[in-house]
Design an enzyme around this catalytic site. Structure first.
Site, mmCIF file in Angstrom:
data_model
loop_
_atom_site.group_PDB
_atom_site.id
_atom_site.type_symbol
_atom_site.label_atom_id
_atom_site.label_comp_id
_atom_site.label_asym_id
_atom_site.label_seq_id
_atom_site.Cartn_x
_atom_site.Cartn_y
_atom_site.Cartn_z
ATOM 1 N N GLY A 158 0.874 -1.159 0.000
ATOM 2 C CA GLY A 158 0.000 0.000 0.000
ATOM 3 C C GLY A 158 0.911 1.208 0.000
ATOM 4 N N CYS A 159 0.380 2.417 -0.211
ATOM 5 C CA CYS A 159 1.299 3.530 -0.401
ATOM 6 C C CYS A 159 0.634 4.876 -0.249
ATOM 7 C CB CYS A 159 1.881 3.491 -1.808
ATOM 8 S SG CYS A 159 2.862 2.056 -2.149
ATOM 9 N N ALA A 160 1.505 5.913 -0.228
ATOM 10 C CA ALA A 160 1.068 7.305 -0.340
ATOM 11 C C ALA A 160 1.820 7.917 -1.507
ATOM 12 C CB ALA A 160 1.410 8.046 0.937
#
Lengths: 501, 142, 372
Positions: free
Chosen positions: C18-20
């Site tokens: 998952g990420c930003a």
């Protein structure tokens, strides 16, 4: 000779307390197994004629009948089993080649059953096909190497002719002659309704079915039966049949007694003459000859139709497919060793060819290694039994699959594997009018539509679980598969990891 | 009105319709119990020629000769269906003689019998249609 | 810490994350400090787990703008010597130096990090019969696949990627991004679900001047990978960003498609949408979907693609990942969360959520330098 006596393989178990002597079994058995004895008001059965097709069982209104495997046995022997012994007796009596029908029934591994499909958990969402669009449309045909633009900069449509399928399943070749008119009508109407294709096989195209041309693949095989200009132009695509999974390396033989009426007309051969397709095409002894036939057919149809080359899965299939991919063909159909047939020599059916799963995986990998996977689409056939097999085939690298045995089962076939007798009680593999009419195409086509509609729903469910909403994102997506109980070599050829890895 | 139609093209002459009809009209729950050792007398019958066969049952004519000819009013049209009132029937068989299709027959209890589209028996809808394996008998509006 | 001495085996197994992501772009080409994008990432701290962060800046090397800037991780001195021999053979090296860093206790185990400003060796380039870009691509792939302990993580002109294992804000401090200025910045914080990431596995992933930051886990990965590998690319990291970068490179550089066309391929409209279009547009979209069917990307993603003179923001066709875009004057912002945008610019002219599959493409005024 007494040694030729074979105790029947099946017994007919009639529950007499249920039998109402309606004699439906007697009327429906083309093998004349059942008979009524008026004097004593009882039913007789001659199980030696029974092929275990279940026609009587299915129609018995009181469920008074069942067929059981006979427990009569030879002295146990793991090497010389019952079938091996019986075949010796048969051949020493007849001096003939053993014939069988439908696909290889022997205990070779079924790799579909050793592969498992992935699903999304936590890190990416599964997609609900009831709420979100889920697409199974595919195009078959060569893809352009480069794009081209018009003078105004807009993209030019430089695609060669393509087949558009609403779902990645087609009905594979079964000739009119090997199966009945009503079976063909069912397949043709179902294809139109489903937005897919059926295949004429090497029997020509009955004039009544030209109206389904947009959903028809016309086949050109080694006997060239029924091939003429209107025929080629009638179909949406042309298939050159080089081989068949059930009998790689040999041709076909439709006996003269089946060449009657419309069949003789459609095949363009005299009534009563045997229709013998040679083992090779006698104008194709090498790959460059194939290229000539591909382009002859394209010339004959003004380059408006994609050409399919169908080959049996044999040892060297990857190299063969690589050659075909450079021959100008648009689609390669590979038929695995479990593919069905109306009749094949038993030894060939049971011992020649390789499993479609391995053939497909190695062809797809080879074409990618050589950078020519986009030259052709791949169609896999040879025992696709359900929607999970379809999904696995596509994940291995197929663009679409061919089914035939599954389609016949939907029409009523009970896999009695006696097609060669021409006495199909279900009206499929027969030309006897009183038997042919047992398959009502209004019902048959509906059952085919139901089957594939159900499969399409299941394919969408499986795709949604994987978080994939278009079938093209599944093609060749081998990360979506894991093997169980496979050795390193098998995993390597399939290009998949073992479950747990 | 929905009627039973036959399509001889798909009739296999298996006679399941006859047995399903006979069973539906026995009122029994089990076909084996109902029909074992019984000479059935169905209201639908297969006619067979050399290579043609088809089922025949009451057409439920709009101007039925049987009803016209019935001397006691035992035959009447109810919602388009020609019904028999067994209590009124005196077994004169005028209807049998006048039916051009041969769809009326004597019953075991004396009165005549004919297809009443299974509305009076437990089947509720034509049993011959439900049991036809090849779609040769259909129940539909035309 | 390079791949071979890592337990996590990045490149051997596939690790979902998952990420930003965040990005900024000045249409007028105004220089913005790298600090701005680092601040934006800071407020999305919880979207990363400290196992990877990185940034890409465009317009940051004006003094060397015609040279390829190679950023390289080395495992050790001997790997460096080995690789430099190759670089020397393949390229004219105009300048080389360590990339300046600021030590911080939150970033440890750093590899040797070097930067080279290079041009392809003239004779070698002629001999290869390749264009300049393709020559550089092949050299980079060569180093990354056959030189153990060396990894080129940035190779564009007048741009650079900076990445490490750590939280993005610490990575920004580590690379002293406050000392760089560019007209476009993208940032990334990683949340891998697996063992500690490898420095090379952090985002952005770049190839020539393309850089991609991405949040998502694409379900079409292996279909895309196996297709793109037919065209000379090698997916060594098994990450989504890597394959997406190669796809973009293939479609824009090799097939000469526009970015809008790229979006119509990788986040293609559904057939039902295509059916509803006017005939010409329908034919165009059908053609692209059919001709490049294996490059359709499914599963969740939001990406920011940086390239010389432009930036593209794109969501997957179902918009399964958040992404917000905003404008203020000549500035365009994009981020996983509105908070990150407000951090860069509290007063916005306009803020919106682009639809799934609908690209937002911004380029420098007066035409991008190299808008493909």
């Amino acid at each position: 000779m007494p040694v030729d006596f074979m105790y029947p393989e099946y017994e007919i178990a009639r529950n007499d307390s249920r039998c109402i002597r309606c004699r439906v079994c007697e009327r429906q058995c083309a093998n004349e197994v059942h008979s009524y004895e008026e004097s004593g008001n009882f039913m007789l059965s001659d199980e030696s004629k029974c092929v275990n097709c279940h026609r009587c069982v299915s129609l018995c209104p009181t469920r008074a009948l069942k067929i059981v495997k006979s427990d009569h046995c030879f002295k146990e022997n793991a090497n010389w089993n019952q079938a091996a012994i019986k075949e010796i007796y048969k051949q020493s009596g007849s001096g003939g080649v053993l014939l069988s029908s439908m696909g290889n029934p022997e205990r070779y591994p079924v790799y579909w059953d050793k592969m498992l499909i992935n699903a999304s958990q936590v890190t990416n969402p599964s997609i609900d096909p009831l709420r979100e669009p889920m697409e199974t449309k595919v195009f078959l045909g060569k893809k352009p190497e480069r794009i081209e633009r018009g003078p105004d900069g807009s993209l030019r449509n430089n695609l060669t002719p393509q087949l558009e399928l609403a779902m990645p399943v087609m009905f594979s070749a079964m000739s009119y002659g090997s199966i009945s008119y009503n079976a063909h009508e069912s397949l043709a109407r179902a294809s139109r309704e489903l937005g897919i294709f059926y295949n004429t096989g090497e029997g020509g195209l009955h004039e009544d079915f030209y109206q389904y041309g947009e959903n028809t693949i016309v086949q050109v095989a080694s006997g060239r039966f029924g091939v003429h200009r209107e025929y080629l132009e009638a179909g949406a695509a042309i298939e050159i049949k080089m081989g068949q999974g059930a009998k790689p390396g040999i041709g076909g033989h439709l006996p003269g007694e089946k060449i009657v009426g419309d069949i003789s007309k459609t095949r363009m051969i005299p009534e009563g003459s045997d229709a013998i397709s040679p083992a090779p095409h006698h104008d194709i002894y090498s790959i460059e000859d194939l290229r000539q036939l591909v382009f002859s057919l394209k010339e004959a149809t003004q380059y408006k139709k994609p050409v399919i080359v169908k080959v049996a899965a044999v040892h060297n299939i990857a190299a063969i497919a690589s050659g075909i991919a450079r021959s100008g063909a648009d689609i390669i159909a590979i038929d695995g060793f479990r593919g069905g047939t109306g009749a094949a020599p038993t030894r060939i059916r049971d011992n020649v060819g390789i499993p479609i799963e391995l053939a497909l995986a190695s062809v797809d990998a080879r074409l990618r290694d050589e950078g020519i996977r986009n030259n052709v689409s791949l169609v896999a056939g040879g025992s696709i039994r359900n929607s999970a097999d379809v999904v696995k085939a596509i994940a291995l690298g197929a663009d679409a699959v061919y089914i035939a045995t599954g389609a016949l089962l939907a029409l009523g076939c009970h896999l009695c594997r006696s097609c060669q007798s021409g006495k199909c009680n279900w009206g499929i593999a027969t030309q006897r009018p009183e038997l042919v009419k047992r398959l009502n195409p209004d019902m048959g086509f509906r059952r085919l539509v139901n089957l594939l509609t159900a499969w399409n729903h299941e394919i969408k469910e499986l795709m949604g679980g994987m978080g994939i909403n278009s079938i093209e994102a599944l093609k060749g997506n081998r990360l979506m598969l894991r093997g169980t109980g496979l050795n390193e070599n098998e995993l390597g050829i399939l290009g998949i990891s073992h479950a747990g890895e | 009105m929905k009627r039973v139609y036959v399509n001889e093209k798909w009739c296999l002459g298996c006679r399941l319709c006859e047995y399903n009809c006979a069973f539906a009209n026995t009122g029994e729950r089990n076909m084996a119990l109902a029909l074992r050792n019984l000479e059935i007398s169905p209201r639908i019958r297969i006619e067979e020629g050399s290579d043609i066969c088809f089922a025949v049952s009451c057409r439920h004519c709009e101007e039925p000769l049987c009803v016209k000819g019935c001397i006691t009013g035992a035959l009447s049209i109810e919602d388009g269906i020609i019904m028999v009132d067994e209590d009124k029937c005196v077994s004169c068989y005028t209807c049998i003689l006048s039916c051009p299709y041969g769809a009326v027959s004597p019953s075991e209890h004396g009165a005549v019998q004919k297809c009443e589209l299974c509305v009076k028996n437990r089947s509720g809808a034509p049993a011959c249609v439900a049991g036809c394996p090849n779609g040769a008998i259909v129940y539909e509006e035309r | 810490m390079l791949k071979e001495n890592l337990n996590g085996k990045e490149g051997q197994i596939r690790i979902p994350s998952g990420c930003a992501i965040a990005g900024l772009f000045s249409r007028s080409g105004k220089s913005v400090s790298g600090e701005t994008i680092v601040n934006a990432m800071t407020v999305m701290h919880d979207r990363s787990n400290g196992l990877g962060g990185g940034f890409a800046g465009y317009g940051i090397y004006p003094q060397y703008k015609d040279l390829y800037a190679l950023h390289v991780f080395y495992n050790n001195v001997s790997a460096k010597e080995e690789c430099e021999k190759y670089i020397d053979k393949a390229f004219e090296v105009i300048n080389l130096s360590r990339i300046p860093i600021r030590k911080t206790p939150r970033i440890t185990d750093e590899p040797l990090i070097w930067r080279y400003f290079v041009a392809p060796h003239h004779n070698k380039l002629m001999d290869s019969q390749l264009d300049e870009d393709e020559y550089v691509v092949r050299a980079v792939i060569r180093i990354n696949t056959s030189f153990d302990g060396s990894y080129v993580f940035s190779s564009g002109k007048n741009m650079g990627s900076f990445k490490a294992v750590g939280f993005p804000e610490d990575v920004g401090t580590f690379y002293r991004l406050d000392e760089y200025e560019g007209y476009c910045w993208t940032g990334h914080g990683r949340y891998p679900t697996n063992t500690p990431g490898w420095w090379g596995g952090a985002h952005p992933f770049s190839m020539l001047d393309y850089s991609i930051v991405h949040n998502g886990e694409i379900s079409s990965y292996d279909a895309n990978r196996r297709f793109i590998e037919m065209y000379g690319y090698k997916c060594t990291l098994l990450t989504d960003t890597e394959v997406i970068t190669y796809i973009v490179d293939f479609l824009t550089r090799k097939q000469a498609l526009t970015l809008t066309e790229v979006a119509d391929i990788i986040a293609a409209p559904f057939w039902s949408t295509i059916e509803s279009k006017p005939p010409k547009e329908r034919e165009r979209l059908t053609y692209l979907r059919n001709a490049f069917s294996s490059l359709l990307i499914t599963g969740p993603f939001s990406i920011l693609l940086g390239f010389s003179g432009g930036m593209m923001a794109l969501n997957d066709r179902l918009k399964l990942r958040s992404m917000v875009v905003a404008e203020k004057g000549d500035m365009v912002y994009a981020a996983s969360e509105e908070a990150a945008i407000r951090m860069m610019e509290p007063e916005l002219d306009r803020i919106w959520s682009p639809m799934g599959g609908e690209p937002v493409i911004v380029t420098l005024e007066g035409g991008a330098e190299q808008c493909r």
